[in-house]
Design a protein around this motif. Structure first.
Motif, PDB file in Angstrom:
ATOM      1  N   UNK A  16       2.416  14.717  -9.528  1.00  0.00           N
ATOM      2  CA  UNK A  16       1.196  14.258  -9.724  1.00  0.00           C
ATOM      3  C   UNK A  16       0.645  13.342  -8.396  1.00  0.00           C
ATOM      4  N   UNK A  17      -0.125  12.374  -8.657  1.00  0.00           N
ATOM      5  CA  UNK A  17      -0.460  11.462  -7.661  1.00  0.00           C
ATOM      6  C   UNK A  17       0.760  11.016  -6.913  1.00  0.00           C
ATOM      7  N   UNK A  18       1.906  10.699  -7.331  1.00  0.00           N
ATOM      8  CA  UNK A  18       2.828  10.248  -6.465  1.00  0.00           C
ATOM      9  C   UNK A  18       3.607  11.000  -5.408  1.00  0.00           C
ATOM     10  N   UNK A  19       3.710  12.349  -6.099  1.00  0.00           N
ATOM     11  CA  UNK A  19       4.073  13.319  -4.897  1.00  0.00           C
ATOM     12  C   UNK A  19       3.026  13.541  -3.662  1.00  0.00           C
ATOM     13  N   UNK A  20       1.771  13.498  -4.264  1.00  0.00           N
ATOM     14  CA  UNK A  20       0.665  13.639  -3.147  1.00  0.00           C
ATOM     15  C   UNK A  20       0.656  12.574  -2.182  1.00  0.00           C
ATOM     16  N   UNK A  21       1.104  11.309  -2.691  1.00  0.00           N
ATOM     17  CA  UNK A  21       1.062  10.101  -1.742  1.00  0.00           C
ATOM     18  C   UNK A  21       2.237  10.205  -0.874  1.00  0.00           C
ATOM     19  N   UNK A  22       3.351  10.759  -1.365  1.00  0.00           N
ATOM     20  CA  UNK A  22       4.636  11.120  -0.687  1.00  0.00           C
ATOM     21  C   UNK A  22       4.044  12.086   0.687  1.00  0.00           C
ATOM     22  N   UNK A  24       1.312  12.810   1.893  1.00  0.00           N
ATOM     23  CA  UNK A  24       0.371  11.927   2.988  1.00  0.00           C
ATOM     24  C   UNK A  24       1.075  11.215   3.610  1.00  0.00           C
ATOM     25  N   UNK A  25       1.911  10.645   3.229  1.00  0.00           N
ATOM     26  CA  UNK A  25       2.648   9.352   3.890  1.00  0.00           C
ATOM     27  C   UNK A  25       3.437  10.071   4.955  1.00  0.00           C
ATOM     28  N   UNK A  26       4.181  11.107   4.587  1.00  0.00           N
ATOM     29  CA  UNK A  26       5.171  11.867   5.440  1.00  0.00           C
ATOM     30  C   UNK A  26       4.486  12.439   6.580  1.00  0.00           C
ATOM     31  N   UNK A  27       3.036  13.240   6.160  1.00  0.00           N
ATOM     32  CA  UNK A  27       2.307  13.756   7.063  1.00  0.00           C
ATOM     33  C   UNK A  27       1.888  12.678   8.317  1.00  0.00           C
ATOM     34  N   UNK A  28       1.830  11.651   7.892  1.00  0.00           N
ATOM     35  CA  UNK A  28       1.189  10.601   8.736  1.00  0.00           C
ATOM     36  C   UNK A  28       2.390   9.978   9.747  1.00  0.00           C
ATOM     37  N   UNK A  29       3.715  10.467   9.299  1.00  0.00           N
ATOM     38  CA  UNK A  29       4.928  10.125  10.003  1.00  0.00           C
ATOM     39  C   UNK A  29       5.966   9.100   9.556  1.00  0.00           C
ATOM     40  N   UNK A  30       5.679   8.665   8.159  1.00  0.00           N
ATOM     41  CA  UNK A  30       6.479   7.672   7.390  1.00  0.00           C
ATOM     42  C   UNK A  30       7.498   8.340   6.922  1.00  0.00           C
ATOM     43  N   UNK A 225      -5.664   8.380   0.840  1.00  0.00           N
ATOM     44  CA  UNK A 225      -6.481   6.921   0.882  1.00  0.00           C
ATOM     45  C   UNK A 225      -5.202   5.986   0.902  1.00  0.00           C
ATOM     46  N   UNK A 226      -4.176   6.160   0.320  1.00  0.00           N
ATOM     47  CA  UNK A 226      -3.013   5.458   0.037  1.00  0.00           C
ATOM     48  C   UNK A 226      -2.381   5.308   1.474  1.00  0.00           C
ATOM     49  N   UNK A 227      -2.331   6.444   2.178  1.00  0.00           N
ATOM     50  CA  UNK A 227      -1.851   6.383   3.514  1.00  0.00           C
ATOM     51  C   UNK A 227      -2.737   5.684   4.411  1.00  0.00           C
ATOM     52  N   UNK A 228      -4.032   5.775   4.225  1.00  0.00           N
ATOM     53  CA  UNK A 228      -4.951   4.943   5.261  1.00  0.00           C
ATOM     54  C   UNK A 228      -4.631   3.411   5.035  1.00  0.00           C
ATOM     55  N   UNK A 229      -4.451   2.807   3.655  1.00  0.00           N
ATOM     56  CA  UNK A 229      -4.355   1.604   3.236  1.00  0.00           C
ATOM     57  C   UNK A 229      -3.035   1.093   3.798  1.00  0.00           C
ATOM     58  N   UNK A 230      -1.952   1.868   3.979  1.00  0.00           N
ATOM     59  CA  UNK A 230      -0.727   1.420   4.644  1.00  0.00           C
ATOM     60  C   UNK A 230      -0.754   1.240   6.022  1.00  0.00           C
ATOM     61  N   UNK A 231      -1.797   2.104   6.440  1.00  0.00           N
ATOM     62  CA  UNK A 231      -1.763   2.181   7.977  1.00  0.00           C
ATOM     63  C   UNK A 231      -2.659   0.828   8.763  1.00  0.00           C
ATOM     64  N   UNK A 232      -2.372   0.716   9.945  1.00  0.00           N
ATOM     65  CA  UNK A 232      -2.997  -0.304  10.540  1.00  0.00           C
ATOM     66  C   UNK A 232      -4.344  -0.535  10.710  1.00  0.00           C
ATOM     67  N   UNK A 233      -4.893   0.776  10.151  1.00  0.00           N
ATOM     68  CA  UNK A 233      -6.482   0.769  10.341  1.00  0.00           C
ATOM     69  C   UNK A 233      -6.957   0.069   9.208  1.00  0.00           C
ATOM     70  N   UNK A 234      -6.264  -0.331   8.136  1.00  0.00           N
ATOM     71  CA  UNK A 234      -6.534  -1.092   6.990  1.00  0.00           C
ATOM     72  C   UNK A 234      -6.105  -2.676   7.283  1.00  0.00           C
ATOM     73  N   UNK A 235      -5.780  -2.880   8.453  1.00  0.00           N
ATOM     74  CA  UNK A 235      -4.869  -4.307   8.375  1.00  0.00           C
ATOM     75  C   UNK A 235      -5.850  -5.428   8.024  1.00  0.00           C
ATOM     76  N   UNK A 236      -7.133  -5.433   7.743  1.00  0.00           N
ATOM     77  CA  UNK A 236      -7.853  -6.619   7.388  1.00  0.00           C
ATOM     78  C   UNK A 236      -8.349  -6.471   5.949  1.00  0.00           C
ATOM     79  N   UNK A 237      -7.640  -5.562   5.164  1.00  0.00           N
ATOM     80  CA  UNK A 237      -7.818  -5.484   3.745  1.00  0.00           C
ATOM     81  C   UNK A 237      -6.731  -6.220   3.102  1.00  0.00           C
TER      82      UNK A 237
END
Length: 255
Positions: A16-22, A24-30, A225-237
């Motif tokens: 489900x959502x968990x696998x999609x998060x995985x 997205x994170x992996x695609x961004x390099x995590x 969206x989760x990948x964005x929140x984890x990234x430094x682009x969201x560092x003021x959130x």
């Protein structure tokens, strides 16, 4: 989004959502630790998918509603990838009962899996972030129902309401240590839990008509969206919720 060199734990990460998060994170390099309690074959397939695409992932069987399970996940991230940079509290369950119907066992189960796991996942992850230095991010996968009542679904709504205040309180407490805590709250998503609705043209049309954007989200949209929140682009959130709901909270009376 750039997450190269980041190490992330995702609870309930093999479907489900968990696998999609995985994904997205992996695609961004995590590098991702995928937590699961069932269906090891799905976890193995997801790990193969990530690694085939040049990413890094490992599956870990652990009960994220216990501190022992949480510690196992975090230690795996440190052992395999050198550190922990983010922890995603995604594990959850939904069992629909009204206040007058719910029994103690069901209420306890929902609160343990949905809220207790998030409280102690946030605690243990924050402790690790502070010990190793450099800050970190906790993402709590909540729901529109942290704020939006859903009659007949009391336990789930209460658990997500608790997650809302966990995010706000922990975010304020941990901000001075450089640790961010953010909730991502989906609306209707095309996952197995909504399979019956999505297969019934009438029910699906009714649901889509209640959403201002007139479509149900795909899991990948939540993962991104989760990948964005984890990234430094969201560092003021921090200490806040990002709603990813197509406007449903403001365009419908309820589901």
């Amino acid at each position: 989004m750039e997450l190269s060199g980041k190490s992330v734990v995702v609870t309930g990460g093999n479907s489900g959502i968990g696998a999609a998060i995985v994904r997205s994170l992996a695609a961004a390099g995590a590098a991702v630790v995928i937590d699961y309690v069932a269906h090891p074959e799905d976890t193995a397939d997801l790990v193969k998918e990530v690694t085939a695409g040049g990413g890094r992932a490992i599956g870990v069987e652990a009960d994220a509603s216990t501190t022992a399970g949480i510690d196992k996940l975090i230690q795996t991230a440190v052992d395999e990838f050198g550190r922990l940079d983010a922890y995603v509290n995604n594990a959850g369950v939904e069992k629909r009962h009204s206040l007058l119907e719910v029994d103690e066992k069901t209420f306890h189960e929902v609160m343990t899996i949905n809220l207790k796991s998030a409280v102690f996942g946030t605690q243990r992850a924050a402790q690790r972030f502070i010990a190793q230095g450099g800050g970190g991010v906790v993402v709590n996968v909540s729901s529109v129902h942290e704020d939006w009542p859903m009659p007949g679904n009391l336990s789930y709504c209460v658990s997500k309401g608790g997650m809302r205040m966990l995010t706000r309180t922990a975010g304020v407490e941990l901000g001075p240590q450089g640790v961010r805590v953010v909730s991502v709250a989906p609306g209707a998503v095309n996952t197995p839990i909504n399979a019956a609705t999505m297969k019934d043209d009438s029910l699906r049309q009714r649901l889509e008509n209640s959403i201002p954007l007139r479509e149900v989200a795909e899991p990948s949209q939540i993962g991104d969206v989760v990948a964005f929140v984890v990234s430094d682009a969201a560092k003021y959130m921090t200490a806040t919720t990002v709603f990813v709901d197509g406007g449903i909270m403001h365009g419908s009376v309820g589901l």
